[in-house]
Design a protein around this motif. Structure first.
Motif, PDB file in Angstrom:
ATOM      1  N   ARG A   2      21.658 -12.451  36.000  1.00 40.75           N
ATOM      2  CA  ARG A   2      21.686 -13.098  34.691  1.00 40.75           C
ATOM      3  C   ARG A   2      22.281 -14.492  34.807  1.00 40.75           C
ATOM      4  NH1 ARG A   2      21.806  -8.071  30.977  1.00 40.75           N
ATOM      5  NH2 ARG A   2      23.702  -7.369  32.009  1.00 40.75           N
ATOM      6  N   PHE A   3      23.318 -14.619  35.605  1.00 40.66           N
ATOM      7  CA  PHE A   3      23.927 -15.923  35.846  1.00 40.66           C
ATOM      8  C   PHE A   3      22.859 -16.884  36.378  1.00 40.66           C
ATOM      9  CE2 PHE A   3      26.054 -19.142  38.319  1.00 40.66           C
ATOM     10  CZ  PHE A   3      27.281 -19.357  37.697  1.00 40.66           C
ATOM     11  N   HIS A   6      20.465 -17.913  33.612  1.00 42.78           N
ATOM     12  CA  HIS A   6      21.019 -18.913  32.697  1.00 42.78           C
ATOM     13  C   HIS A   6      21.051 -20.292  33.357  1.00 42.78           C
ATOM     14  CE1 HIS A   6      21.693 -15.682  30.084  1.00 42.78           C
ATOM     15  NE2 HIS A   6      22.860 -15.262  30.535  1.00 42.78           N
ATOM     16  N   ALA A   7      21.441 -20.310  34.631  1.00 37.29           N
ATOM     17  CA  ALA A   7      21.503 -21.593  35.332  1.00 37.29           C
ATOM     18  C   ALA A   7      20.109 -22.207  35.449  1.00 37.29           C
ATOM     19  CB  ALA A   7      22.116 -21.400  36.723  1.00 37.29           C
ATOM     20  N   ALA A  47      17.668 -21.683  33.440  1.00 37.22           N
ATOM     21  CA  ALA A  47      17.241 -22.102  32.103  1.00 37.22           C
ATOM     22  C   ALA A  47      17.733 -23.515  31.822  1.00 37.22           C
ATOM     23  CB  ALA A  47      17.763 -21.131  31.048  1.00 37.22           C
ATOM     24  N   LEU A  48      18.803 -23.909  32.501  1.00 37.32           N
ATOM     25  CA  LEU A  48      19.303 -25.286  32.362  1.00 37.32           C
ATOM     26  C   LEU A  48      18.765 -26.153  33.496  1.00 37.32           C
ATOM     27  CD1 LEU A  48      22.953 -24.488  31.254  1.00 37.32           C
ATOM     28  CD2 LEU A  48      21.182 -25.629  29.897  1.00 37.32           C
ATOM     29  N   ALA A  49      17.778 -25.607  34.210  1.00 35.71           N
ATOM     30  CA  ALA A  49      17.072 -26.369  35.245  1.00 35.71           C
ATOM     31  C   ALA A  49      17.929 -26.750  36.444  1.00 35.71           C
ATOM     32  CB  ALA A  49      16.401 -27.610  34.639  1.00 35.71           C
ATOM     33  N   PHE A  50      19.018 -26.037  36.660  1.00 35.73           N
ATOM     34  CA  PHE A  50      19.755 -26.270  37.895  1.00 35.73           C
ATOM     35  C   PHE A  50      18.860 -25.882  39.067  1.00 35.73           C
ATOM     36  CE2 PHE A  50      23.663 -25.919  35.308  1.00 35.73           C
ATOM     37  CZ  PHE A  50      24.383 -26.987  35.822  1.00 35.73           C
ATOM     38  N   LEU A  84      27.140 -22.954  42.446  1.00 39.16           N
ATOM     39  CA  LEU A  84      27.787 -22.448  41.229  1.00 39.16           C
ATOM     40  C   LEU A  84      28.176 -20.982  41.391  1.00 39.16           C
ATOM     41  CD1 LEU A  84      25.520 -24.183  38.560  1.00 39.16           C
ATOM     42  CD2 LEU A  84      27.916 -24.692  39.097  1.00 39.16           C
ATOM     43  N   TRP A  87      31.764 -19.501  41.038  1.00 42.57           N
ATOM     44  CA  TRP A  87      31.941 -18.430  40.055  1.00 42.57           C
ATOM     45  C   TRP A  87      32.746 -17.293  40.665  1.00 42.57           C
ATOM     46  CZ3 TRP A  87      28.078 -14.080  38.818  1.00 42.57           C
ATOM     47  CH2 TRP A  87      28.397 -13.461  37.616  1.00 42.57           C
ATOM     48  N   ARG A 132      38.880 -21.502  42.354  1.00 43.88           N
ATOM     49  CA  ARG A 132      38.035 -22.695  42.206  1.00 43.88           C
ATOM     50  C   ARG A 132      38.743 -23.731  41.337  1.00 43.88           C
ATOM     51  NH1 ARG A 132      35.247 -18.890  38.293  1.00 43.88           N
ATOM     52  NH2 ARG A 132      36.233 -19.447  36.332  1.00 43.88           N
ATOM     53  N   SER A 153      37.937 -26.328  38.379  1.00 44.60           N
ATOM     54  CA  SER A 153      36.886 -26.539  37.382  1.00 44.60           C
ATOM     55  C   SER A 153      36.229 -27.908  37.595  1.00 44.60           C
ATOM     56  CB  SER A 153      37.443 -26.432  35.975  1.00 44.60           C
ATOM     57  OG  SER A 153      38.408 -27.443  35.739  1.00 44.60           O
ATOM     58  N   VAL A 204      32.945 -27.567  39.473  1.00 45.38           N
ATOM     59  CA  VAL A 204      31.846 -27.133  38.607  1.00 45.38           C
ATOM     60  C   VAL A 204      31.370 -28.307  37.760  1.00 45.38           C
ATOM     61  CG1 VAL A 204      31.153 -25.562  36.783  1.00 45.38           C
ATOM     62  CG2 VAL A 204      32.830 -24.818  38.487  1.00 45.38           C
ATOM     63  N   ARG A 205      32.332 -28.990  37.197  1.00 47.04           N
ATOM     64  CA  ARG A 205      32.032 -30.109  36.306  1.00 47.04           C
ATOM     65  C   ARG A 205      31.212 -31.185  37.018  1.00 47.04           C
ATOM     66  NH1 ARG A 205      34.727 -32.692  31.647  1.00 47.04           N
ATOM     67  NH2 ARG A 205      34.618 -34.916  32.086  1.00 47.04           N
ATOM     68  N   ALA A 236      27.660 -30.067  37.462  1.00 48.84           N
ATOM     69  CA  ALA A 236      26.979 -30.101  36.164  1.00 48.84           C
ATOM     70  C   ALA A 236      26.656 -31.534  35.755  1.00 48.84           C
ATOM     71  CB  ALA A 236      27.842 -29.436  35.105  1.00 48.84           C
ATOM     72  N   MET A 258      18.372 -29.888  27.590  1.00 54.81           N
ATOM     73  CA  MET A 258      19.207 -29.224  28.592  1.00 54.81           C
ATOM     74  C   MET A 258      20.388 -30.108  28.951  1.00 54.81           C
ATOM     75  SD  MET A 258      16.429 -27.339  31.090  1.00 54.81           S
ATOM     76  CE  MET A 258      15.242 -28.647  31.298  1.00 54.81           C
ATOM     77  N   ASP A 269      39.924 -30.292  35.994  1.00 51.53           N
ATOM     78  CA  ASP A 269      41.016 -30.545  36.938  1.00 51.53           C
ATOM     79  C   ASP A 269      40.942 -29.474  38.024  1.00 51.53           C
ATOM     80  OD1 ASP A 269      41.870 -28.252  35.770  1.00 51.53           O
ATOM     81  OD2 ASP A 269      43.491 -29.167  34.633  1.00 51.53           O
ATOM     82  N   ARG A 299      42.331 -26.565  37.979  1.00 47.45           N
ATOM     83  CA  ARG A 299      42.494 -25.191  37.496  1.00 47.45           C
ATOM     84  C   ARG A 299      41.123 -24.522  37.393  1.00 47.45           C
ATOM     85  NH1 ARG A 299      45.765 -26.476  32.226  1.00 47.45           N
ATOM     86  NH2 ARG A 299      44.376 -28.269  32.424  1.00 47.45           N
ATOM     87  N   ILE A 314      31.810 -23.998  31.486  1.00 40.98           N
ATOM     88  CA  ILE A 314      30.437 -24.059  32.014  1.00 40.98           C
ATOM     89  C   ILE A 314      30.097 -22.728  32.674  1.00 40.98           C
ATOM     90  CG2 ILE A 314      28.881 -25.240  33.591  1.00 40.98           C
ATOM     91  CD1 ILE A 314      30.720 -27.732  33.311  1.00 40.98           C
ATOM     92  N   LEU A 315      30.967 -22.283  33.565  1.00 44.87           N
ATOM     93  CA  LEU A 315      30.723 -20.986  34.214  1.00 44.87           C
ATOM     94  C   LEU A 315      30.753 -19.852  33.186  1.00 44.87           C
ATOM     95  CD1 LEU A 315      32.720 -21.304  37.565  1.00 44.87           C
ATOM     96  CD2 LEU A 315      30.264 -21.543  37.154  1.00 44.87           C
ATOM     97  N   LEU A 340      27.370 -19.636  31.663  1.00 43.53           N
ATOM     98  CA  LEU A 340      26.351 -19.085  32.559  1.00 43.53           C
ATOM     99  C   LEU A 340      26.541 -17.589  32.754  1.00 43.53           C
ATOM    100  CD1 LEU A 340      26.234 -21.913  35.257  1.00 43.53           C
ATOM    101  CD2 LEU A 340      24.591 -21.450  33.430  1.00 43.53           C
TER     102      LEU A 340
END
Lengths: 129, 129
Positions: free
Chosen positions: A47-48, A51-52, A54-57, A65, A69, A74, A76, A79-80, A83, B100, B114, B116, B121-122, B125
């Motif tokens: 499912r992850f 969803h990813a 669906a956002l065209a990753f 990711l 996850w 990790r 953030s 991830v940012r 993205a 998207m 940062d 943490r 976002i995760l 997803l």
DNA sequence: TGTGGGGCTTCCCATTATGGGAAGGTCAAG
DNA sequence: CTTGACCTTCCCATAATGGGAAGCCCCACA
């Protein structure tokens, strides 16, 4: 559970699940009869992925990711960054397409569009420039 | 002229010229030694293709446009329809990508970014929805 | 116990457009 | 004649998804 069930629960086709396994995105546990075997956590992973996607990753981003996850430590920020890079790519392509659409719309506006042959669109494509 | 010269003059790689020939978009005349032979009109055709591709027309559309280009009795309406259909496709994709990008940007805005682990976002997803 | 149907397996092929690279033939200049 | 640049064809790769075939497996039902 069998792959068909996992497919129904995750919304990802069995074909794609096998493909993702080949790419190493999902586990590949097998039963004695050779059938793939999935659990709730595999469905969550699928499912992850859905969803990813669906956002065209791209799948390479999905791979990163998924790693983040599953990483309790990790940052953030990682991830940012993935993205936001993806956002930039999306917006770049979207703007390029919008620009092409605008050019063409402009040309089409000056194309009478009847049964006569005169056509600024073809004229433009023909240009030596 | 040889394929390399035509490539330089048209701005299309030799590799692609051969490919277009295979698809029937450009002529495939040969010299006795087996080399492909091109003239000014072939270069013009290749340039036409390049311009059409620069506007992201799929090769199937390019094929139709080339046919219309070479048809003295064409109706400009036919060209116009191909162009406007393509514009619609472009705008559809551009809007989808923009949507998207906006979703992701929104999520990223609420991601502290940062070192943490907390990351909306995760979280998004991961959602079961 | 036999059988049918549905699910599972792998493997190959197609899509869209482009390019890399190898193996081998050709041409022109030195 | 050799060398280097050019040409030929053929195979492979990309990204993500799907179609379809051949063959095995499993369960339910008669």
């Amino acid at each position: 559970m069998n792959i068909g069930t996992a497919a129904r629960l995750s919304g990802i086709s069995a074909k794609m699940i096998r493909h993702y396994e080949e790419l190493g995105l999902v586990a590949g546990r097998r039963l004695l009869n050779g059938y793939r075997d999935y659990g709730e956590s595999d469905v969550a992973t699928l499912r992850f992925i859905r969803h990813a996607r669906a956002l065209a990753f791209p799948l390479e981003d999905v791979r990163k990711l998924l790693a983040l996850w599953g990483d309790r430590n990790r940052a953030s920020a990682d991830v940012r960054r993935i993205a936001l890079d993806h956002v930039a790519a999306l917006e770049g392509k979207a703007q390029a397409m919008q620009a092409m659409a605008s050019s063409l719309r402009h040309l089409a506006k000056h194309c009478c569009g009847d049964d006569r042959p005169d056509c600024p669109i073809l004229d433009e494509l023909e240009k030596t420039l």
